[in-house]
Design a protein around this motif. Structure first.
Motif, PDB file in Angstrom:
ATOM      1  N   ALA A 191       0.842  -1.195   0.000  1.00 41.15           N
ATOM      2  CA  ALA A 191       0.000   0.000   0.000  1.00 41.15           C
ATOM      3  C   ALA A 191       0.878   1.245   0.000  1.00 41.15           C
ATOM      4  O   ALA A 191       1.913   1.277   0.653  1.00 41.15           O
ATOM      5  N   ASP A 192       0.489   2.260  -0.751  1.00 36.14           N
ATOM      6  CA  ASP A 192       1.255   3.511  -0.719  1.00 36.14           C
ATOM      7  C   ASP A 192       0.937   4.259   0.574  1.00 36.14           C
ATOM      8  O   ASP A 192      -0.060   3.993   1.236  1.00 36.14           O
ATOM      9  N   GLU A 193       1.795   5.216   0.927  1.00 38.68           N
ATOM     10  CA  GLU A 193       1.684   5.908   2.213  1.00 38.68           C
ATOM     11  C   GLU A 193       0.353   6.632   2.391  1.00 38.68           C
ATOM     12  O   GLU A 193      -0.263   6.573   3.450  1.00 38.68           O
ATOM     13  N   GLU A 194      -0.101   7.317   1.325  1.00 39.02           N
ATOM     14  CA  GLU A 194      -1.337   8.086   1.436  1.00 39.02           C
ATOM     15  C   GLU A 194      -2.526   7.178   1.734  1.00 39.02           C
ATOM     16  O   GLU A 194      -3.367   7.481   2.570  1.00 39.02           O
ATOM     17  N   THR A 195      -2.579   6.038   1.035  1.00 41.72           N
ATOM     18  CA  THR A 195      -3.675   5.089   1.229  1.00 41.72           C
ATOM     19  C   THR A 195      -3.636   4.531   2.649  1.00 41.72           C
ATOM     20  O   THR A 195      -4.674   4.388   3.311  1.00 41.72           O
ATOM     21  N   LEU A 196      -2.434   4.244   3.121  1.00 39.76           N
ATOM     22  CA  LEU A 196      -2.283   3.679   4.454  1.00 39.76           C
ATOM     23  C   LEU A 196      -2.686   4.696   5.528  1.00 39.76           C
ATOM     24  O   LEU A 196      -3.360   4.361   6.512  1.00 39.76           O
ATOM     25  N   LYS A 197      -2.287   5.949   5.315  1.00 37.85           N
ATOM     26  CA  LYS A 197      -2.713   7.007   6.239  1.00 37.85           C
ATOM     27  C   LYS A 197      -4.240   7.069   6.279  1.00 37.85           C
ATOM     28  O   LYS A 197      -4.850   7.135   7.354  1.00 37.85           O
ATOM     29  N   ALA A 198      -4.870   7.074   5.092  1.00 39.69           N
ATOM     30  CA  ALA A 198      -6.333   7.139   5.017  1.00 39.69           C
ATOM     31  C   ALA A 198      -6.955   5.922   5.703  1.00 39.69           C
ATOM     32  O   ALA A 198      -7.990   6.022   6.361  1.00 39.69           O
ATOM     33  N   ALA A 199      -6.316   4.755   5.546  1.00 39.90           N
ATOM     34  CA  ALA A 199      -6.839   3.540   6.164  1.00 39.90           C
ATOM     35  C   ALA A 199      -6.774   3.630   7.689  1.00 39.90           C
ATOM     36  O   ALA A 199      -7.669   3.143   8.387  1.00 39.90           O
ATOM     37  N   PHE A 200      -5.722   4.275   8.212  1.00 38.51           N
ATOM     38  CA  PHE A 200      -5.629   4.452   9.668  1.00 38.51           C
ATOM     39  C   PHE A 200      -6.675   5.462  10.151  1.00 38.51           C
ATOM     40  O   PHE A 200      -7.360   5.224  11.149  1.00 38.51           O
ATOM     41  N   GLU A 201      -6.800   6.572   9.405  1.00 38.19           N
ATOM     42  CA  GLU A 201      -7.809   7.569   9.782  1.00 38.19           C
ATOM     43  C   GLU A 201      -9.214   6.980   9.732  1.00 38.19           C
ATOM     44  O   GLU A 201     -10.045   7.268  10.586  1.00 38.19           O
ATOM     45  N   ARG A 203     -10.241   3.956  10.196  1.00 38.60           N
ATOM     46  CA  ARG A 203     -10.415   2.656  10.860  1.00 38.60           C
ATOM     47  C   ARG A 203     -11.693   2.657  11.670  1.00 38.60           C
ATOM     48  O   ARG A 203     -12.132   3.682  12.172  1.00 38.60           O
ATOM     49  N   LYS A 204     -12.280   1.483  11.759  1.00 38.23           N
ATOM     50  CA  LYS A 204     -13.540   1.400  12.521  1.00 38.23           C
ATOM     51  C   LYS A 204     -13.842  -0.048  12.892  1.00 38.23           C
ATOM     52  O   LYS A 204     -13.282  -0.966  12.339  1.00 38.23           O
TER      53      LYS A 204
ATOM     54  N   LEU B 149      -6.522  -3.872  14.227  1.00 39.92           N
ATOM     55  CA  LEU B 149      -6.095  -5.039  13.456  1.00 39.92           C
ATOM     56  C   LEU B 149      -5.623  -4.558  12.084  1.00 39.92           C
ATOM     57  O   LEU B 149      -6.426  -4.323  11.183  1.00 39.92           O
ATOM     58  N   ALA B 150      -4.312  -4.371  11.932  1.00 39.11           N
ATOM     59  CA  ALA B 150      -3.765  -3.850  10.671  1.00 39.11           C
ATOM     60  C   ALA B 150      -3.297  -5.017   9.806  1.00 39.11           C
ATOM     61  O   ALA B 150      -2.107  -5.266   9.658  1.00 39.11           O
ATOM     62  N   THR B 176     -10.659  -2.212  16.275  1.00 39.07           N
ATOM     63  CA  THR B 176     -10.928  -1.591  14.974  1.00 39.07           C
ATOM     64  C   THR B 176     -10.126  -2.283  13.868  1.00 39.07           C
ATOM     65  O   THR B 176      -9.158  -2.988  14.138  1.00 39.07           O
ATOM     66  N   ARG B 177     -10.613  -2.091  12.649  1.00 39.83           N
ATOM     67  CA  ARG B 177      -9.866  -2.552  11.476  1.00 39.83           C
ATOM     68  C   ARG B 177      -9.525  -1.351  10.603  1.00 39.83           C
ATOM     69  O   ARG B 177     -10.204  -0.338  10.630  1.00 39.83           O
ATOM     70  N   LEU B 178      -8.492  -1.495   9.769  1.00 37.13           N
ATOM     71  CA  LEU B 178      -8.126  -0.418   8.856  1.00 37.13           C
ATOM     72  C   LEU B 178      -9.282  -0.126   7.905  1.00 37.13           C
ATOM     73  O   LEU B 178     -10.005  -1.033   7.504  1.00 37.13           O
ATOM     74  N   GLY B 179      -9.462   1.125   7.538  1.00 33.55           N
ATOM     75  CA  GLY B 179     -10.546   1.532   6.655  1.00 33.55           C
ATOM     76  C   GLY B 179     -10.387   0.978   5.250  1.00 33.55           C
ATOM     77  O   GLY B 179      -9.283   0.876   4.727  1.00 33.55           O
TER      78      GLY B 179
END
Lengths: 204, 204, 204, 204
Positions: A191-201, A203-204, B149-150, B176-179
């Motif tokens: 995953a690229d950094e931007e996508t990973l950042k968005a995935a962390f933001e 998260r749910k 859970l990443a 939580t899981r990554l978005g």
């Protein structure tokens, strides 16, 4: 290399999206091999498309006007469907994106086809988009509560979303963008950094 | 085809991740061309790795124990960093994923390296994961409030996440899981249905 | 990002052919997971390679000297095989190409490993090749009747072949190059012009 | 998902070579956006193709009959060109392959378009080929000295070449196939065994 009549048709097919001269020449040879009545069916079908298909006055999606309902002349099947959620307006750049979203059966609101994207905020690019029509749509439909910008997650889509956010601000509607994150099947490592950042933001 | 000494080393390199016999043979010929002192530097460096590197008692990340701080013998640089947020625990499957996340500089909590993923919930697969160690970690650290859970967004990652959610339930932590959603650069037209659904759900 | 000992080994593995930093880090984590005795087997095998393997005095192919035959110390298994055809000398750029050719079982002559190719006829490039050794080989072996230039069909291979043809001219041997044409599986439509021309010239 | 008129045209475009439903729908939306006169130019050009283009009586290549020369009604520009070498007949499977060969400007003989290839020697496949027409061509033209089988180097091309060699044997002509070997740009290391064998056999 090819004779004039063949070359002329190759040139016309080469303007089709995703078609280069090599593919265009295969199309021509395919048509040459096809029985005359099959070719006539194709040309008739193309003419019919231009004559029969109407563009929806509301979302600009092309549609077959229903011969029965009188309403059919103005609005497409989605816009004239009373069970769709009129408080949601999803802006897409073209007809294919609308169809892709419809296939998910997830979204139940209405659409607006913008007619393209802008690469940068060039005036000539913007003139190709249905900005004026979008303005009228939003003014005429106070029931709209949320406008979803369903644009590509690439540079052009981003530039267009940015432009629309600024343009739509005075209308005081909730404006959202599609969620970013890991797509189905993605491996974290790639995953690229931007996508990973968005995935962390996200998260749910 | 190759002489015995060469073939033996090709076989060993072929066990390296992503390396097939062809690449392994290129490694061997590369080593044959390398000056003797360069090769000795490599073997020394490999031995040093096994002798020097410790595994962090808390997150299981390999690290160089600092010769100065006494603490260095037990905990890695991340776990012993007082400015990291101890209320967050991010479970990753391996060391590379941890590094990928660290590079985004987005996440400021702690980690736990699970040591793999499970393809299905087979008992043999589960035994390779640090489930027992995870249990101890969570019991010993009441300050943990959220467990992220990443894991990969593929079938194996999903199966592992599902297993962990069930396993972690009794601890009464937020899990939580990554978005999910469109990754950077994605075009809507080529997004699969599940990703597009997630992108609509996660819109903001 | 990584600790010093790990980063040092990543840097060394990154110099391996086809290996980038990401793959190099996977190698290191693989070694960290490996039992100590397996890692020792690897370092022992690498040291053994540098100590045991000899380079054939005739073709420069690396080989295990046979402990039995006294001849084993000088010549590789191919060069010391009395049934190989000594009138043919096949010049290849490296060890892998020699192995690729041997696998076809088609060629029964001897080899000479040049040690590289030249991108252009730069003096520094040429100095890396075994030109002097090639000259001695040809002078010492009057039984050679044909010299086959088995080089890549790309720009570097072509430049090297051109250089060798000029260099070998005074020796008055038959000099040949590998045949050009359609490779197995090729479709005519996608063949480039040069390959197609060669295929017409080489028709039979 | 799409309206009836649109779907009908998508179905017709989906039969075009290399076109799937997704690309077909892009073609339809492209036509919907095109000005009416551009679409009419396309349908006129398609009709013109079926009405104007003749198939050469000799090689079966489609061509524009020249309005000036009376000869133009029967033979294409290649077959009616007196400077082409009538002793050579090159059998190709389709029109695109003929054009690909013409572009090299290497071959100066005549052609015969077979109209396909056979995957196995199935009778139904063979019936689609112009075998009868080929027989007549060869009988009528005693000046033919060499028949070149310019077919794909894949399984289908091989099967067809084998069939033709057997079929053409009684005519006592020299029959050749395109040369096999390394294509331009190929690296020896990645060449398959059959190609490498052919390259050794065809060395010169």
């Amino acid at each position: 290399m090819y004779s004039k009549t063949i070359q002329k048709l190759i040139d016309l097919f080469s303007k089709f999206p995703t078609v280069g001269p090599r593919t265009a020449s295969r199309f021509v040879f395919y048509l040459l091999r096809l029985p005359k009545e099959e070719v006539e069916k194709l040309t008739a079908s193309i003419s019919e498309l231009k004559n029969n298909i109407k563009i929806c006055k509301s979302c600009f999606n092309p549609f077959d006007p229903s011969p029965i309902s009188g309403q059919g002349d103005e609005l497409c099947q989605i816009c004239s469907n009373p069970s769709r959620d009129k408080s949601l307006l999803c802006i897409v750049s073209n007809e294919t994106d609308l169809t892709t979203i419809e296939k998910t059966k997830k979204y139940q609101g209405l659409y607006f086809i913008l007619g393209g994207t802008v690469s940068a905020l060039k005036k000539t690019d913007l003139e190709k988009l249905r900005i004026k029509e979008l303005e009228i749509t939003i003014k005429n439909r106070p029931e709209i509560q949320e406008i979803i910008l369903a644009l590509n997650a690439n540079t052009e889509g981003e530039a267009t979303a940015l432009y629309l956010e600024r343009f739509l601000k005075p209308f005081n509607k909730k404006i959202t963008r599609l969620g970013r994150g890991l797509p189905v099947g993605a491996e974290l490592e790639y995953a690229d950094e931007e996508t990973l950042k968005a995935a962390f933001e996200g998260r749910k």
